[in-house]
Write an enzyme that holds these catalytic residues in place. Sequence first.
Site, PDB file in Angstrom:
ATOM      1  N   SER A  19      40.720 -35.221  19.061  1.00  0.00           N
ATOM      2  CA  SER A  19      41.772 -34.834  18.123  1.00  0.00           C
ATOM      3  C   SER A  19      41.696 -35.509  16.761  1.00  0.00           C
ATOM      4  CB  SER A  19      43.147 -35.093  18.743  1.00  0.00           C
ATOM      5  OG  SER A  19      43.404 -34.104  19.712  1.00  0.00           O
ATOM      6  N   LYS A  22      41.512 -33.301  13.740  1.00  0.00           N
ATOM      7  CA  LYS A  22      42.664 -32.733  13.032  1.00  0.00           C
ATOM      8  C   LYS A  22      42.874 -33.369  11.657  1.00  0.00           C
ATOM      9  CE  LYS A  22      44.880 -31.174  17.259  1.00  0.00           C
ATOM     10  NZ  LYS A  22      44.465 -31.818  18.486  1.00  0.00           N
ATOM     11  N   SER A  75      49.656 -33.831  17.929  1.00  0.00           N
ATOM     12  CA  SER A  75      48.293 -33.426  18.253  1.00  0.00           C
ATOM     13  C   SER A  75      48.220 -32.022  18.847  1.00  0.00           C
ATOM     14  CB  SER A  75      47.623 -34.440  19.192  1.00  0.00           C
ATOM     15  OG  SER A  75      46.233 -34.405  19.028  1.00  0.00           O
TER      16      SER A  75
END
Length: 181
Positions: A19, A22, A75
């Site tokens: 993640s 991101k 997330s």
Amino acid sequence: SSGRVLYAHNAHDRRLIASITKLMTALVALESGTELSREVTVAPEWVGVEGSSIYLREGEKLTLETLLYGMLLRSGNDAALAVAEVCGGSEQAFVERMNEKARQLGMEDSHFANPSGLNHEEHYSSAYDMALLARACLENETLREMVSTKSIALGERSFTNHNKLLWQYEGCIGLKTGYTE
């Protein structure tokens, strides 16, 4: 602020990045020129995406800002897909922009295959490249504010940042957590 590396160990080894991806998604989205206040109607393909989620509902209306906070603090993989399609026209076009931004930043050990960080053989980066990305993210005032936010209420949604260092480490200003086996 200088970008000078004080210590490195296996800094260019390519790894799954989960993640932390991101951060690039947010940076590219914010640089796309799409207004944070843009109202987005949730498409059916954004609902029920694999992995962590902010539980988007088909037909729900929310702003790009809300999607970005949901992606960065909670997330949400569903939010990452929505951001990519809203700001890039399609997931694939947006991922191409992510890879172009990586090249611009000098991230030579990175390649992105999706906006969320789900494992894929063509989705990887290195510690060195993530440091380059982190520096670019902190130079973006809006992104810096978002990743340092502990919690926020936007419309009908509230988000609390998963980054526990914001509470545990004085002076921590954020960025993003990520996990992969």
